[in-house]
Design a protein around this motif. Sequence first.
Motif, PDB file in Angstrom:
ATOM      1  N   MET A 113       0.839  -1.203   0.000  1.00  0.00           N
ATOM      2  CA  MET A 113       0.000   0.000   0.000  1.00  0.00           C
ATOM      3  C   MET A 113       0.868   1.244   0.000  1.00  0.00           C
ATOM      4  N   TRP A 114       1.877   1.265   0.842  1.00  0.00           N
ATOM      5  CA  TRP A 114       2.734   2.449   0.961  1.00  0.00           C
ATOM      6  C   TRP A 114       3.541   2.668  -0.312  1.00  0.00           C
ATOM      7  N   ARG A 115       4.014   1.575  -0.896  1.00  0.00           N
ATOM      8  CA  ARG A 115       4.767   1.660  -2.156  1.00  0.00           C
ATOM      9  C   ARG A 115       3.873   2.220  -3.263  1.00  0.00           C
ATOM     10  N   TYR A 116       2.650   1.721  -3.327  1.00  0.00           N
ATOM     11  CA  TYR A 116       1.686   2.195  -4.327  1.00  0.00           C
ATOM     12  C   TYR A 116       1.433   3.686  -4.145  1.00  0.00           C
ATOM     13  N   TYR A 117       1.269   4.117  -2.901  1.00  0.00           N
ATOM     14  CA  TYR A 117       1.044   5.527  -2.566  1.00  0.00           C
ATOM     15  C   TYR A 117       2.199   6.405  -3.051  1.00  0.00           C
ATOM     16  N   LEU A 118       3.412   6.088  -2.652  1.00  0.00           N
ATOM     17  CA  LEU A 118       4.554   6.942  -2.981  1.00  0.00           C
ATOM     18  C   LEU A 118       4.837   6.966  -4.477  1.00  0.00           C
ATOM     19  N   LEU A 119       4.773   5.811  -5.129  1.00  0.00           N
ATOM     20  CA  LEU A 119       5.158   5.747  -6.538  1.00  0.00           C
ATOM     21  C   LEU A 119       4.048   6.217  -7.473  1.00  0.00           C
ATOM     22  N   SER A 120       2.787   6.049  -7.082  1.00  0.00           N
ATOM     23  CA  SER A 120       1.708   6.614  -7.912  1.00  0.00           C
ATOM     24  C   SER A 120       1.744   8.138  -7.846  1.00  0.00           C
ATOM     25  N   CYS A 121       2.059   8.685  -6.678  1.00  0.00           N
ATOM     26  CA  CYS A 121       2.196  10.141  -6.554  1.00  0.00           C
ATOM     27  C   CYS A 121       3.371  10.648  -7.395  1.00  0.00           C
ATOM     28  N   THR A 122       4.457   9.893  -7.398  1.00  0.00           N
ATOM     29  CA  THR A 122       5.603  10.269  -8.226  1.00  0.00           C
ATOM     30  C   THR A 122       5.196  10.358  -9.689  1.00  0.00           C
ATOM     31  N   GLY A 123       4.448   9.367 -10.157  1.00  0.00           N
ATOM     32  CA  GLY A 123       3.968   9.393 -11.536  1.00  0.00           C
ATOM     33  C   GLY A 123       3.071  10.579 -11.818  1.00  0.00           C
TER      34      GLY A 123
END
Length: 373
Positions: free
Chosen positions: A336-346
């Motif tokens: 969940m946290w990985r999805y959060y940080l990397l989707s925001c980066t995109g």
Amino acid sequence: MLNGFYKRVFERILDDADVKIGGERAWDIRIHNEALYRRVITQGNLGLGEAYMEGWWDCEQLEEFFHRVIDSKAEHKLSPPVMLIGKVISKLYNMQRPSRAFRVAEKHYNIGNDLFKAMLDKRMLYSCGYWKEANSLEESQEKKLHLIFQKLQLKPGMQVLDIGCGWGGAAQFAAQHYGVSVHGVTVSTEQAAIARDYCAAQPVTIEVVDYRRMRGSYDRIYSIGMFEHVGYKNYREYFKISHECLKEEGLMLLHTIGGNTSSTSVEPWANKYIFPNANIPSATQIAAGYEGLFTLEDWHVFTHDDYARTLMAWYENIEKQWPMLPDRYDETFQRMWRYYLLSCTGGFRSRTNQLWQLLLSKNGIRACYTIPR
């Protein structure tokens, strides 16, 4: 047969983003559960995010996957009911009314100080760094703070209000380096506990309170990464209260994520798992909020790379630290946290989201003044 239909629709959406299922490039995705296609087509971003949390699919470079998908306007090709319901509710109700002010702290900021210590810089600044001539997360955050306080023309002895003070890093820095007294407000008890400790040697006070209950008279006001939780129905009230708390010759700086179009809510996955009731403001919404109250002195648009680099630095930090953190941050939480940080980066790389700093005055700066960059 129906799943074949969902797969074809999903593939067409990915084709526009130059993403392949089972491809060899780092941004191509690997499917572990064929039920993913129906889930995404019927539930949109919520289904995509929950499926990732549950291990239904993977991607080597998730940030690049999201950059491409968001850049291709994929969200406009799907309109599942869950997305429409959220928009309707946010228009009918004030989702950030006082009785709900502490919900984001309970859901996100109170998760655990150990998590944020492992991810953030030494001052625990949970907002975009300023990477101009910076080579590390620490440098970018320190340069950001100097930039803010130089824009505000802080002078020793000033009384300063920090709206959304987080773990106290900015307040402590302002007091130590600029000789001011700071009153910080937050809705997070966990943040306040660290902030009071961290700022104990400085003229800094920390209060757990909703911004709508702020009182006092201050020479300067700043708000770093808090405005995203105010909500579009409350922007005018936020600026009115800030105006009341600011002295006649005072200055206010607003540091916030901004969106290219006006919206009333965030997408469903982030609303459910990360920032409940958040709302990314548009330039139009912000300007309408302060019109007639403040004079705009400066509107600084950071580069798209500033927040992307900050998010990737947080991601790299936390990925190294998972083995040292408690078991409550299990595999599902980590995904969940990985999805959060990397989707925001995109999102930032696609320029869908921006980072803005607005400098506002009550009566206009009369002296000659060059805005720092």
